[in-house]
Structure formats: structure tokens, C-alpha cells
Scaffold this motif. Structure first.
Motif, PDB file in Angstrom:
ATOM      1  N   ARG A 193       0.842  -1.204   0.000  1.00  0.00           N
ATOM      2  CA  ARG A 193       0.000   0.000   0.000  1.00  0.00           C
ATOM      3  C   ARG A 193       0.871   1.245   0.000  1.00  0.00           C
ATOM      4  O   ARG A 193       1.930   1.282   0.601  1.00  0.00           O
ATOM      5  N   GLY A 194       0.402   2.242  -0.726  1.00  0.00           N
ATOM      6  CA  GLY A 194       1.140   3.493  -0.823  1.00  0.00           C
ATOM      7  C   GLY A 194       2.122   3.539  -1.977  1.00  0.00           C
ATOM      8  O   GLY A 194       2.798   4.536  -2.176  1.00  0.00           O
ATOM      9  N   THR A 195       2.170   2.470  -2.781  1.00  0.00           N
ATOM     10  CA  THR A 195       3.114   2.420  -3.909  1.00  0.00           C
ATOM     11  C   THR A 195       2.458   2.778  -5.239  1.00  0.00           C
ATOM     12  O   THR A 195       3.120   2.740  -6.266  1.00  0.00           O
ATOM     13  N   GLY A 196       1.175   3.079  -5.219  1.00  0.00           N
ATOM     14  CA  GLY A 196       0.476   3.422  -6.457  1.00  0.00           C
ATOM     15  C   GLY A 196      -0.263   2.268  -7.091  1.00  0.00           C
ATOM     16  O   GLY A 196      -0.819   2.411  -8.177  1.00  0.00           O
ATOM     17  N   ALA A 197      -0.302   1.117  -6.440  1.00  0.00           N
ATOM     18  CA  ALA A 197      -0.985  -0.046  -7.019  1.00  0.00           C
ATOM     19  C   ALA A 197      -2.475   0.225  -7.220  1.00  0.00           C
ATOM     20  O   ALA A 197      -3.028  -0.098  -8.279  1.00  0.00           O
ATOM     21  N   ALA A 198      -3.136   0.814  -6.241  1.00  0.00           N
ATOM     22  CA  ALA A 198      -4.572   1.094  -6.386  1.00  0.00           C
ATOM     23  C   ALA A 198      -4.809   2.088  -7.520  1.00  0.00           C
ATOM     24  O   ALA A 198      -5.723   1.907  -8.335  1.00  0.00           O
ATOM     25  N   ASP A 199      -3.990   3.127  -7.604  1.00  0.00           N
ATOM     26  CA  ASP A 199      -4.117   4.093  -8.704  1.00  0.00           C
ATOM     27  C   ASP A 199      -3.930   3.409 -10.049  1.00  0.00           C
ATOM     28  O   ASP A 199      -4.661   3.684 -11.006  1.00  0.00           O
ATOM     29  N   ALA A 200      -2.946   2.523 -10.135  1.00  0.00           N
ATOM     30  CA  ALA A 200      -2.679   1.823 -11.398  1.00  0.00           C
ATOM     31  C   ALA A 200      -3.840   0.915 -11.775  1.00  0.00           C
ATOM     32  O   ALA A 200      -4.221   0.827 -12.952  1.00  0.00           O
ATOM     33  N   MET A 201      -4.414   0.237 -10.803  1.00  0.00           N
ATOM     34  CA  MET A 201      -5.560  -0.636 -11.079  1.00  0.00           C
ATOM     35  C   MET A 201      -6.746   0.188 -11.570  1.00  0.00           C
ATOM     36  O   MET A 201      -7.405  -0.175 -12.547  1.00  0.00           O
TER      37      MET A 201
END
Length: 147
Positions: free
Chosen positions: A90-98
Motif C-alpha cells: 500500500r502506498g506504492t500506487g498499485a490502487a491508482d494503477a488498477m
């Protein structure tokens, strides 16, 4: 980070992530339930689809989504059923990328909206969602058939 559809070799990592998602929401989930969902994701006749985020040789996030009819506007939207990021990532941009990948899918399919729900107390995810989307004024109800 690569966002892609899950492939058969992803099953153990997908299981780990999906079990983590169920634990987060305090849902009792069995291996048989995960078998069913995994089957849906690989059945072209089923409406459910999935994405995974891969970083190095490890899956760090999953998303499940499907189209839904919007009769009032005579359009089709996309519903994001599940989005889970490994707590260590979390906090690495994974949610944004998804979400960005899902938006690309929506544009390519002509969907007019991507909709999802989350728990009121899911503050960390809501911080991402508040940056990416507009919170609606709709209240959600569940009617459990036969109860």
C-alpha cells in the motif's frame, strides 16, 4: 508495475490476496468459494473479469469487475466488485494503477461510469477513491431473499 488479466499460474498468489481481502472485510471465505470466483474469472461466458498488479515476480493487488446495465440512461457501466492491495504494498500506487487500467477498459467498451462501494471505515482506500472519483449521495440497501 504491470497490470494484466490473471493467468492460471497466478492462482496461489491470487488466493493469498483474495483471502486477505475476505479477512479485511471479516467475511468467512472457503477454498470452494475462491474456486468458484477463480472459475468465473476464466470463463468467457461469465460476466466477472479480473485484473492483477504484478511487481517483480509477485502479485500485489487484485481487482474484480463486471458490466452492468443502466436502464435509466440506456447505457452500460462497469461495477468494481473487489479491489485489494497487499498491505505491504500500500502506498506504492498499485490502487491508482488498477483504477487507471479499469478506466482504460471502460473507455474502450463505452462504459459511462465505473461504480463501486466500500466500507465507511475503509479510510485508507477512501483517500484514494476521493482523489479518483466522486462520492455519490446514494444509500445502499441489501435485501436478503428468504430472510
Amino acid at each position: 508495475m504491470q497490470i494484466r488479466k490473471p493467468n492460471p499460474g497466478d492462482r496461489p498468489e491470487w488466493d493469498r490476496l483474495y483471502a486477505g481481502y475476505a479477512t479485511f472485510y471479516k467475511v468467512d471465505q472457503t477454498p470452494e468459494m475462491r474456486d468458484r470466483v477463480w472459475g468465473w474469472l476464466h470463463d468467457p461466458a461469465h460476466e466477472s473479469e479480473g485484473l492483477v498488479a504484478e511487481e517483480g515476480d509477485r502479485l500485489v493487488a487484485l481487482a474484480h469487475f463486471r458490466p452492468f446495465a443502466r436502464p435509466l440512461t440506456a447505457t452500460t457501466g462497469g461495477f468494481l466488485d473487489d479491489l485489494f492491495v497487499d498491505p505491504e504494498t500500500r502506498g506504492t500506487g498499485a490502487a491508482d494503477a488498477m483504477l487507471a487500467s479499469l478506466e482504460e477498459i471502460a473507455i474502450s467498451r463505452g462504459w459511462t461510469v465505473i461504480r463501486w462501494i466500500t466500507a465507511e471505515n475503509n479510510y485508507r482506500a477512501r483517500a484514494v477513491y476521493d482523489r479518483k472519483a466522486a462520492r455519490t449521495g446514494w444509500i445502499t440497501y441489501d435485501l436478503v431473499p428468504g430472510r
